[in-house]
Design a protein around this motif. Structure first.
Motif, PDB file in Angstrom:
ATOM      1  N   UNK A 250       0.827  -1.205   0.000  1.00 53.97           N
ATOM      2  CA  UNK A 250       0.000   0.000   0.000  1.00 53.97           C
ATOM      3  C   UNK A 250       0.866   1.262   0.000  1.00 53.97           C
ATOM      4  N   UNK A 251       1.882   1.275   0.869  1.00 50.18           N
ATOM      5  CA  UNK A 251       2.754   2.450   0.945  1.00 50.18           C
ATOM      6  C   UNK A 251       3.564   2.614  -0.329  1.00 50.18           C
ATOM      7  N   UNK A 252       4.035   1.502  -0.900  1.00 46.58           N
ATOM      8  CA  UNK A 252       4.819   1.576  -2.130  1.00 46.58           C
ATOM      9  C   UNK A 252       3.980   2.117  -3.271  1.00 46.58           C
ATOM     10  N   UNK A 253       2.727   1.690  -3.338  1.00 45.76           N
ATOM     11  CA  UNK A 253       1.844   2.167  -4.399  1.00 45.76           C
ATOM     12  C   UNK A 253       1.562   3.658  -4.252  1.00 45.76           C
ATOM     13  N   UNK A 254       1.448   4.127  -3.008  1.00 38.34           N
ATOM     14  CA  UNK A 254       1.212   5.551  -2.771  1.00 38.34           C
ATOM     15  C   UNK A 254       2.381   6.416  -3.241  1.00 38.34           C
ATOM     16  N   UNK A 255       3.556   5.799  -3.403  1.00 37.64           N
ATOM     17  CA  UNK A 255       4.711   6.552  -3.874  1.00 37.64           C
ATOM     18  C   UNK A 255       4.448   7.163  -5.247  1.00 37.64           C
ATOM     19  N   UNK A 256       3.780   6.398  -6.113  1.00 40.17           N
ATOM     20  CA  UNK A 256       3.484   6.902  -7.446  1.00 40.17           C
ATOM     21  C   UNK A 256       2.545   8.100  -7.360  1.00 40.17           C
ATOM     22  N   UNK A 257       1.519   7.998  -6.506  1.00 42.96           N
ATOM     23  CA  UNK A 257       0.593   9.123  -6.329  1.00 42.96           C
ATOM     24  C   UNK A 257       1.324  10.344  -5.781  1.00 42.96           C
ATOM     25  N   UNK A 258       2.220  10.109  -4.810  1.00 43.06           N
ATOM     26  CA  UNK A 258       2.981  11.222  -4.235  1.00 43.06           C
ATOM     27  C   UNK A 258       3.866  11.874  -5.294  1.00 43.06           C
ATOM     28  N   UNK A 259       4.486  11.066  -6.138  1.00 41.74           N
ATOM     29  CA  UNK A 259       5.327  11.592  -7.220  1.00 41.74           C
ATOM     30  C   UNK A 259       4.503  12.464  -8.155  1.00 41.74           C
ATOM     31  N   UNK A 260       3.312  11.963  -8.549  1.00 43.62           N
ATOM     32  CA  UNK A 260       2.495  12.711  -9.499  1.00 43.62           C
ATOM     33  C   UNK A 260       1.955  14.002  -8.887  1.00 43.62           C
ATOM     34  N   UNK A 261       1.560  13.962  -7.620  1.00 43.97           N
ATOM     35  CA  UNK A 261       1.055  15.170  -6.970  1.00 43.97           C
ATOM     36  C   UNK A 261       2.160  16.205  -6.799  1.00 43.97           C
ATOM     37  N   UNK A 262       3.351  15.737  -6.435  1.00 41.75           N
ATOM     38  CA  UNK A 262       4.478  16.675  -6.332  1.00 41.75           C
ATOM     39  C   UNK A 262       4.864  17.215  -7.702  1.00 41.75           C
ATOM     40  N   UNK A 263       4.748  16.378  -8.725  1.00 42.64           N
ATOM     41  CA  UNK A 263       5.000  16.850 -10.084  1.00 42.64           C
ATOM     42  C   UNK A 263       4.012  17.946 -10.464  1.00 42.64           C
ATOM     43  N   UNK A 264       2.743  17.759 -10.088  1.00 38.76           N
ATOM     44  CA  UNK A 264       1.734  18.784 -10.369  1.00 38.76           C
ATOM     45  C   UNK A 264       2.074  20.089  -9.649  1.00 38.76           C
ATOM     46  N   UNK A 265       2.500  19.962  -8.396  1.00 37.09           N
ATOM     47  CA  UNK A 265       2.890  21.158  -7.643  1.00 37.09           C
ATOM     48  C   UNK A 265       4.091  21.843  -8.291  1.00 37.09           C
ATOM     49  N   UNK A 266       5.035  21.029  -8.784  1.00 32.78           N
ATOM     50  CA  UNK A 266       6.198  21.586  -9.457  1.00 32.78           C
ATOM     51  C   UNK A 266       5.823  22.325 -10.731  1.00 32.78           C
ATOM     52  N   UNK A 267       4.870  21.779 -11.467  1.00 28.74           N
ATOM     53  CA  UNK A 267       4.420  22.456 -12.686  1.00 28.74           C
ATOM     54  C   UNK A 267       3.755  23.785 -12.366  1.00 28.74           C
ATOM     55  N   UNK A 268       3.003  23.829 -11.273  1.00 33.29           N
ATOM     56  CA  UNK A 268       2.380  25.081 -10.847  1.00 33.29           C
ATOM     57  C   UNK A 268       3.455  26.125 -10.544  1.00 33.29           C
ATOM     58  N   UNK A 269       4.465  25.714  -9.787  1.00 32.88           N
ATOM     59  CA  UNK A 269       5.559  26.638  -9.474  1.00 32.88           C
ATOM     60  C   UNK A 269       6.344  27.004 -10.726  1.00 32.88           C
ATOM     61  N   UNK A 270       6.494  26.026 -11.629  1.00 28.17           N
ATOM     62  CA  UNK A 270       7.254  26.280 -12.846  1.00 28.17           C
ATOM     63  C   UNK A 270       6.618  27.311 -13.748  1.00 28.17           C
ATOM     64  N   UNK A 271       5.291  27.452 -13.671  1.00 30.76           N
ATOM     65  CA  UNK A 271       4.620  28.484 -14.452  1.00 30.76           C
ATOM     66  C   UNK A 271       5.051  29.878 -14.041  1.00 30.76           C
TER      67      UNK A 271
END
Length: 415
Positions: free
Chosen positions: A263-284
């Motif tokens: 369960x925790x390992x699978x959440x890693x992918x979600x955490x990566x994608x959410x942080x990526x989304x946050x990074x894109x927001x900042x990157x704008x």
């Protein structure tokens, strides 16, 4: 009105924020649908294996078919977007997603699932040529950085929504109901885009004698002779291989090396994608600041993706333990996300006038190629038990993407 005019201070006829925001929101919604459809089948693979007696190889082939059709179709659809405009192609693409969801709800075996993969691949193919043609034509240049940021962010949110939506409704009812609900979601999106269709209208390319600043000589395929196009393609291929490593193998690596729960390992992918989304927001905001300071977008891409590669290499050492690796992998997603808007601005600068759909279709097909070949390359390492080498390979791919981005910037500067 020229780009130079729009970039003047103060602009003579500023575009209202409300107008730009509406276009950005509509295109972002469509892009979220595209990424949602990447995972139209994958979250329910265990159910299909159980109900239809399939193997992992069987369901894996479904994704290969999806990305092959999407990659080839993306390169070809750019020509269509340039000729007929982005809007009708975009509507047709979402209609394909609707048909795919309906086909999934009625699937009685492997053949039905293969039809879903084909329809979804066809629907996914034209999205980057459509989206970027609309954004480049309809959004004022001063806000393009934020537009590219929102585009990447909504795509990541589409990826995050699909598993929760499909698996959640399946748990409450059954998987056929989940696909009926997905079909209703596509109907709602298509209805909204049709209602606001005036905001999605784009110019078409009219064939005329070659003029200064126009499309490259050689007809519709002349742009293929530009080295910068292939540097862009290479950039997307390698950067996507890194994402494929995280999505496909990071959970298994964490379980094997650090004993992290499934369960925790699978959440890693979600955490990566959410942080990526946050990074894109900042990157704008970063690319908007860079435009005002005349900083090059390839430099931003190189620094942020280089930082991401360094973080992945740190994870590959095994020094961080389970929790530390999960956290640093998520930070890698943020670093790569920051590069997203600058990456899209870099491609815009490399695109000849009048060839937007064709160039974006070709270079973004590198995404599909990367997704198609990464499981084959890194799957060999995983089968041999070289788990740390798999993460290190993802970091190496990201460094190669940095080299390609700098190559793009060098060729733009020399042109």
């Amino acid at each position: 009105m020229s780009t130079a005019t729009l970039g003047a201070l103060p602009p003579a006829n500023p575009v209202p924020l409300k107008q730009d925001a509406a276009v950005i929101g509509l295109v972002g919604l469509a892009h979220a649908c595209s990424h949602f459809s990447h995972l139209l089948l994958a979250p329910l693979f265990p159910v299909f294996i159980r109900d239809f007696g399939l193997s992992f190889a069987d369901v894996g082939l479904l994704m290969t078919v999806f990305f092959v059709i999407s990659g080839v179709g993306q390169a070809l659809s750019g020509f269509l977007v340039d000729r007929v405009g982005a809007r009708p192609v975009l509507f047709t693409a979402i209609a394909c997603f609707l048909l795919a969801a309906l086909a999934a709800s009625q699937a009685a075996g492997y053949g039905g699932l293969m039809l879903v993969a084909v329809l979804a691949g066809l629907g996914n193919a034209p999205f980057h040529p459509c989206d970027f043609t609309i954004l480049n034509q309809r959004v004022s240049p001063a806000r393009l950085g934020h537009a590219f940021s929102a585009h990447g962010l909504t795509g990541s949110l589409g990826w995050a929504l699909a598993p929760t939506f499909l698996v959640g409704i399946t748990a409450l009812s059954d998987w056929r109901t989940a696909y009926h609900a997905a079909a209703l979601l596509y109907v709602a999106v298509l209805a909204l885009l049709w209602w606001q269709r005036d905001k999605l209208l784009t110019d078409v390319v009219v064939r005329a004698p070659q003029a200064a600043g126009g499309p490259p000589a050689g007809g519709d395929l002349g742009f293929l002779r530009l080295p910068v196009v292939w540097w862009c393609f290479t950039f997307f291929l390698f950067s996507t291989m890194t994402l494929a490593v995280v999505q496909s193998f990071a959970p298994s690596v964490l379980q094997a090396l650090h004993g992290v729960s499934m369960q925790a390992a699978t959440l890693t992918v979600s955490a990566y994608m959410l942080c990526s989304a946050a990074g894109m927001f900042a990157g704008g905001f970063l690319i908007a600041h860079a435009q005002r300071r005349a900083l090059s977008s390839d430099t931003i891409v190189a620094w942020s993706m280089g930082a991401g590669a360094g973080l992945m290499l740190l994870c590959a050492t095994g020094w961080l333990g389970g929790t530390g690796t999960v956290v640093v992998l998520a930070l890698t997603g943020f670093a790569v996300g920051v590069a997203g808007p600058s990456r899209d601005m870099l491609i815009k600068r490399a695109t000849p006038k009048g060839a937007t759909g064709r160039v974006y279709g070709t270079v973004y097909s590198g995404l599909d190629v990367g997704f198609a070949i990464a499981p084959l390359v890194f799957g060999v390492l995983m089968d041999r038990g070289w788990y740390a080498a798999t993460i290190a390979g993802g970091a190496l791919a990201l460094l190669l993407a940095v080299v390609a981005a700098l190559g793009v910037g060098k060729r733009i500067a020399a042109s």
